[in-house]
Design a protein around this motif. Structure first.
Motif, PDB file in Angstrom:
ATOM      1  N   GLU A   3      20.784  17.269 -81.098  1.00  0.00           N
ATOM      2  CA  GLU A   3      20.397  16.380 -80.002  1.00  0.00           C
ATOM      3  C   GLU A   3      20.378  17.159 -78.691  1.00  0.00           C
ATOM      4  N   PRO A   4      19.234  17.212 -77.977  1.00  0.00           N
ATOM      5  CA  PRO A   4      19.202  17.921 -76.689  1.00  0.00           C
ATOM      6  C   PRO A   4      20.119  17.251 -75.661  1.00  0.00           C
ATOM      7  N   PHE A   5      20.700  18.054 -74.802  1.00  0.00           N
ATOM      8  CA  PHE A   5      21.467  17.508 -73.675  1.00  0.00           C
ATOM      9  C   PHE A   5      20.507  16.782 -72.746  1.00  0.00           C
ATOM     10  N   ARG A   6      19.370  17.415 -72.473  1.00  0.00           N
ATOM     11  CA  ARG A   6      18.265  16.789 -71.744  1.00  0.00           C
ATOM     12  C   ARG A   6      17.059  17.721 -71.775  1.00  0.00           C
ATOM     13  N   THR A   7      15.907  17.175 -71.419  1.00  0.00           N
ATOM     14  CA  THR A   7      14.689  17.961 -71.231  1.00  0.00           C
ATOM     15  C   THR A   7      14.375  17.968 -69.744  1.00  0.00           C
ATOM     16  N   ILE A   8      14.174  19.150 -69.180  1.00  0.00           N
ATOM     17  CA  ILE A   8      13.952  19.248 -67.733  1.00  0.00           C
ATOM     18  C   ILE A   8      12.754  20.138 -67.423  1.00  0.00           C
ATOM     19  N   SER A   9      12.216  19.939 -66.239  1.00  0.00           N
ATOM     20  CA  SER A   9      11.163  20.806 -65.712  1.00  0.00           C
ATOM     21  C   SER A   9      11.774  21.779 -64.714  1.00  0.00           C
ATOM     22  N   GLU A  10      11.134  22.941 -64.571  1.00  0.00           N
ATOM     23  CA  GLU A  10      11.556  23.948 -63.605  1.00  0.00           C
ATOM     24  C   GLU A  10      10.392  24.289 -62.684  1.00  0.00           C
ATOM     25  N   TYR A  11      10.713  24.742 -61.471  1.00  0.00           N
ATOM     26  CA  TYR A  11       9.726  24.841 -60.415  1.00  0.00           C
ATOM     27  C   TYR A  11       9.850  26.152 -59.645  1.00  0.00           C
ATOM     28  N   LEU A  12       8.808  26.468 -58.909  1.00  0.00           N
ATOM     29  CA  LEU A  12       8.870  27.478 -57.856  1.00  0.00           C
ATOM     30  C   LEU A  12       9.310  26.766 -56.587  1.00  0.00           C
ATOM     31  N   ILE A  13      10.237  27.377 -55.837  1.00  0.00           N
ATOM     32  CA  ILE A  13      10.739  26.730 -54.621  1.00  0.00           C
ATOM     33  C   ILE A  13      10.630  27.663 -53.415  1.00  0.00           C
ATOM     34  N   ILE A  14      10.424  27.051 -52.258  1.00  0.00           N
ATOM     35  CA  ILE A  14      10.283  27.776 -50.995  1.00  0.00           C
ATOM     36  C   ILE A  14      11.131  27.072 -49.947  1.00  0.00           C
ATOM     37  N   SER A  15      11.863  27.839 -49.168  1.00  0.00           N
ATOM     38  CA  SER A  15      12.751  27.272 -48.156  1.00  0.00           C
ATOM     39  C   SER A  15      11.979  26.418 -47.155  1.00  0.00           C
TER      40      SER A  15
END
Length: 263
Positions: free
Chosen positions: A209-221
């Motif tokens: 069972e997955p803990f969760r499914t998440i998306s990841e991003y590029l981030i800029i200050s």
């Protein structure tokens, strides 16, 4: 050629023209990217093109007309460099409430399943976060703590240890110094195989069972004077490359024919 593709090309050209005419980052045609060294197969200083997500991100900035400069740093240092605008952008980061107050987020560049990894000889049943109460785990420095785990640590229901990187956490798990490690599928198994080799499958197991499914991003200050413009241009260029199949080609070349870019 679809109408949507032509439209996206036109939008991207308009954004880039505006940036070039007004903003200094585009004038020098260099974008300074900072990321961590040990998130294989997505990001790694030891992989071709810096890992598949690094290759996607640099390809998008190249499409925007920039010359990407990619640097690998400890995760905390990469984060601080971008926060303080010493570098222009970092990736791949999950969304977080506090972080969202400090950074602009791109559209998703990666999507992952987070799982609980255990030692096979001390495995337990996992279906939800409360199943972890009373246990200990390892988290690499600079990695975001899952909210449920953070709350349990604050309540003294869970003990957290830290290691320099994910390999260090799996070293602790293989020695039974902690009860579990939380990682996404590919990063976790890549680290396990690197550390344990042929013994990997005999020592480490992952919860079904997955803990969760998440998306990841590029981030800029949000302190970056061109941050909003860069994010808009990045998102549009990504869509152009997604539409013409360039990003799917990168993912399939690096990870296999059944893997495609995040749409």
């Amino acid at each position: 050629m679809s109408f949507r593709f032509v439209y996206l090309r036109g939008v991207l050209a308009g954004i880039l023209f505006s940036i070039a005419a007004v903003h200094t980052v585009a004038a020098k045609q260099v974008v300074d990217l900072a990321t961590g060294p040990d998130y294989a197969p997505y990001v790694s200083s030891e992989l071709p093109e810096g890992g598949v997500v690094s290759e996607v991100v640099t390809r998008v900035f190249t499409e925007m007309g920039y010359r990407p400069k990619l640097g690998f740093y400890p995760w905390n240092r990469a984060y601080q460099r971008v926060l303080n605008v010493q570098s222009d952008a970092t990736f791949p980061y999950a969304w977080g409430l506090e972080r969202s107050k400090l950074f602009f987020y791109s559209r998703p560049v990666n999507r992952i399943n987070i799982r609980v990894f255990m030692h096979e000889h001390a495995a337990f049943t996992f279906t939800r976060a409360n199943d972890l109460a009373g246990l200990s785990y390892c988290q690499p420095l600079g990695y975001q703590t899952e909210p449920e785990l953070r709350d349990m640590v604050k309540q003294a229901r869970l003990e957290r240890f830290e290691a320099r990187d994910m390999d260090g956490c799996f070293q602790m798990l293989s020695a039974k110094r902690v009860d579990f490690v939380v990682s996404n599928d590919l990063v976790g198994w890549s680290s396990v195989n690197r550390e344990l080799g042929q013994q990997a499958g005999q020592m480490i197991v992952a919860a079904e069972e997955p803990f969760r499914t998440i998306s990841e991003y590029l981030i800029i200050s949000k302190q970056h004077p061109e941050g909003e413009y860069l994010i808009k241009a990045f998102n549009t260029a990504y869509e152009v490359l997604l539409e013409n199949g360039s990003l799917d080609q990168i993912w399939m070349q690096r990870l296999g024919r059944h893997v495609k870019a995040v749409d």
